[in-house]
Design a protein around this motif. Structure first.
Motif, PDB file in Angstrom:
ATOM      1  N   GLY A   2     -33.771 -23.514 -37.241  1.00 52.58           N
ATOM      2  CA  GLY A   2     -32.415 -23.184 -37.404  1.00 52.58           C
ATOM      3  C   GLY A   2     -32.123 -22.613 -35.614  1.00 52.58           C
ATOM      4  O   GLY A   2     -31.799 -24.165 -34.751  1.00 52.58           O
ATOM      5  N   THR A   3     -31.067 -22.190 -35.396  1.00 53.95           N
ATOM      6  CA  THR A   3     -30.039 -21.776 -33.901  1.00 53.95           C
ATOM      7  C   THR A   3     -30.848 -21.257 -32.895  1.00 53.95           C
ATOM      8  O   THR A   3     -30.477 -20.149 -33.554  1.00 53.95           O
ATOM      9  CB  THR A   3     -28.696 -22.732 -34.382  1.00 53.95           C
ATOM     10  OG1 THR A   3     -28.143 -23.330 -35.267  1.00 53.95           O
ATOM     11  CG2 THR A   3     -28.165 -22.849 -32.842  1.00 53.95           C
ATOM     12  N   THR A  39     -30.608 -19.712 -28.899  1.00 54.19           N
ATOM     13  CA  THR A  39     -30.211 -19.552 -27.513  1.00 54.19           C
ATOM     14  C   THR A  39     -31.566 -19.141 -26.541  1.00 54.19           C
ATOM     15  O   THR A  39     -32.386 -18.050 -26.928  1.00 54.19           O
ATOM     16  CB  THR A  39     -29.169 -18.591 -27.662  1.00 54.19           C
ATOM     17  OG1 THR A  39     -29.778 -17.190 -27.475  1.00 54.19           O
ATOM     18  CG2 THR A  39     -27.845 -18.526 -28.035  1.00 54.19           C
ATOM     19  N   THR A  98     -28.249 -23.892 -25.909  1.00 58.83           N
ATOM     20  CA  THR A  98     -28.410 -22.907 -26.560  1.00 58.83           C
ATOM     21  C   THR A  98     -28.992 -24.337 -27.826  1.00 58.83           C
ATOM     22  O   THR A  98     -29.081 -25.775 -26.778  1.00 58.83           O
ATOM     23  CB  THR A  98     -27.515 -23.378 -27.729  1.00 58.83           C
ATOM     24  OG1 THR A  98     -26.377 -21.998 -26.916  1.00 58.83           O
ATOM     25  CG2 THR A  98     -27.147 -23.250 -29.194  1.00 58.83           C
ATOM     26  N   VAL A 120     -30.930 -26.325 -31.477  1.00 65.42           N
ATOM     27  CA  VAL A 120     -31.020 -26.543 -32.425  1.00 65.42           C
ATOM     28  C   VAL A 120     -32.646 -27.142 -32.904  1.00 65.42           C
ATOM     29  O   VAL A 120     -32.573 -28.263 -32.121  1.00 65.42           O
ATOM     30  CB  VAL A 120     -29.977 -27.148 -33.807  1.00 65.42           C
ATOM     31  CG1 VAL A 120     -29.958 -27.532 -34.760  1.00 65.42           C
ATOM     32  CG2 VAL A 120     -28.681 -26.457 -33.035  1.00 65.42           C
ATOM     33  N   ASP A 148     -34.928 -28.249 -36.352  1.00 64.98           N
ATOM     34  CA  ASP A 148     -36.083 -28.698 -37.341  1.00 64.98           C
ATOM     35  C   ASP A 148     -37.359 -28.813 -37.565  1.00 64.98           C
ATOM     36  O   ASP A 148     -37.611 -29.011 -36.537  1.00 64.98           O
ATOM     37  CB  ASP A 148     -34.878 -29.579 -38.510  1.00 64.98           C
ATOM     38  CG  ASP A 148     -34.858 -31.067 -37.915  1.00 64.98           C
ATOM     39  OD1 ASP A 148     -36.107 -31.446 -36.891  1.00 64.98           O
ATOM     40  OD2 ASP A 148     -34.490 -32.416 -38.146  1.00 64.98           O
ATOM     41  N   ASN A 158     -35.492 -10.579 -34.966  1.00 66.87           N
ATOM     42  CA  ASN A 158     -34.017 -11.936 -34.808  1.00 66.87           C
ATOM     43  C   ASN A 158     -35.009 -13.084 -33.325  1.00 66.87           C
ATOM     44  O   ASN A 158     -33.984 -13.947 -32.803  1.00 66.87           O
ATOM     45  CB  ASN A 158     -33.131 -12.299 -34.732  1.00 66.87           C
ATOM     46  CG  ASN A 158     -32.203 -11.272 -33.762  1.00 66.87           C
ATOM     47  OD1 ASN A 158     -32.882 -10.968 -33.197  1.00 66.87           O
ATOM     48  ND2 ASN A 158     -30.929 -12.301 -33.465  1.00 66.87           N
ATOM     49  N   LYS A 183     -32.769 -16.592 -32.493  1.00 71.01           N
ATOM     50  CA  LYS A 183     -32.288 -17.141 -33.715  1.00 71.01           C
ATOM     51  C   LYS A 183     -30.883 -16.561 -33.440  1.00 71.01           C
ATOM     52  O   LYS A 183     -30.842 -15.919 -33.753  1.00 71.01           O
ATOM     53  CB  LYS A 183     -33.077 -16.889 -34.252  1.00 71.01           C
ATOM     54  CG  LYS A 183     -33.104 -17.772 -36.261  1.00 71.01           C
ATOM     55  CD  LYS A 183     -34.115 -17.470 -36.697  1.00 71.01           C
ATOM     56  CE  LYS A 183     -33.819 -19.008 -37.865  1.00 71.01           C
ATOM     57  NZ  LYS A 183     -34.606 -19.103 -38.701  1.00 71.01           N
ATOM     58  N   ILE A 184     -29.936 -17.340 -33.393  1.00 74.73           N
ATOM     59  CA  ILE A 184     -28.820 -17.011 -34.143  1.00 74.73           C
ATOM     60  C   ILE A 184     -27.740 -17.251 -35.382  1.00 74.73           C
ATOM     61  O   ILE A 184     -26.875 -17.041 -36.378  1.00 74.73           O
ATOM     62  CB  ILE A 184     -27.479 -17.598 -32.276  1.00 74.73           C
ATOM     63  CG1 ILE A 184     -27.678 -18.838 -32.673  1.00 74.73           C
ATOM     64  CG2 ILE A 184     -27.652 -16.826 -31.625  1.00 74.73           C
ATOM     65  CD1 ILE A 184     -26.475 -19.326 -31.281  1.00 74.73           C
ATOM     66  N   LYS A 185     -28.758 -17.908 -36.024  1.00 68.10           N
ATOM     67  CA  LYS A 185     -28.305 -19.575 -37.538  1.00 68.10           C
ATOM     68  C   LYS A 185     -29.766 -19.750 -37.774  1.00 68.10           C
ATOM     69  O   LYS A 185     -30.629 -20.478 -37.501  1.00 68.10           O
ATOM     70  CB  LYS A 185     -27.393 -19.946 -37.272  1.00 68.10           C
ATOM     71  CG  LYS A 185     -25.993 -19.496 -37.040  1.00 68.10           C
ATOM     72  CD  LYS A 185     -25.278 -21.313 -37.339  1.00 68.10           C
ATOM     73  CE  LYS A 185     -25.134 -21.839 -36.363  1.00 68.10           C
ATOM     74  NZ  LYS A 185     -23.932 -23.155 -36.921  1.00 68.10           N
ATOM     75  N   PRO A 186     -29.526 -19.363 -39.094  1.00 60.98           N
ATOM     76  CA  PRO A 186     -30.960 -19.590 -39.813  1.00 60.98           C
ATOM     77  C   PRO A 186     -31.322 -21.177 -39.803  1.00 60.98           C
ATOM     78  O   PRO A 186     -30.205 -22.128 -39.281  1.00 60.98           O
ATOM     79  CB  PRO A 186     -30.825 -19.239 -40.974  1.00 60.98           C
ATOM     80  CG  PRO A 186     -29.660 -18.401 -41.306  1.00 60.98           C
ATOM     81  CD  PRO A 186     -29.201 -18.694 -40.246  1.00 60.98           C
TER      82      PRO A 186
END
Length: 126
Positions: A31-32, A34, A47, A49, A51, A102, A123-126
């Protein structure tokens, strides 16, 4: 009276010992995110990202890539792919201590060091 007090204390200790913080680590493997820290008295946010095998950090307009080796669902080792100094060559051990919605609280240290620090990532994006 002393027996009641002793029984109460024992009950409190037993209930406290049973508490386990939530650790849904699998939800935070990718995910993404911060992370905000205070550096030289100033609050700064990075920030990143992630995997399963890589993590890309964005901090103050700069991008940095690291490899990730998962030890288990809640612990992994981060190693910079293109270190720019001796300090950046050192791997970092990350351990997710607890999760909450999150966000997760983690502990990190340079591999082999006993000095540990803590932080919280969101977590700001999956």
């Amino acid at each position: 009276m002393m027996w009641k007090w002793s029984s109460f204390c024992l009950l409190v200790l037993l209930l406290g010992a049973c508490y386990q913080p939530e650790r849904n680590c699998k939800a935070f493997k990718t995910g993404t995110f911060t992370f905000t820290a205070v550096i030289d008295g100033e609050e700064k946010t990075t920030t990143f990202v992630r995997d399963e095998a890589m993590e890309v950090d964005y901090f103050e307009g700069k991008k940095d890539t690291s490899s990730i080796r998962w030890l288990n669902d809640c612990e992994y080792i981060v190693k910079k792919i293109n270190p720019k100094s001796r300090a950046e060559e050192k791997s970092i051990h990350m351990k997710i201590l607890s999760t909450d919605g999150n966000s997760y609280t983690f502990e990190y240290s340079i591999v082999g060091s006993s000095q540990k620090s803590r932080g919280t990532a969101i977590k700001i994006k999956p």
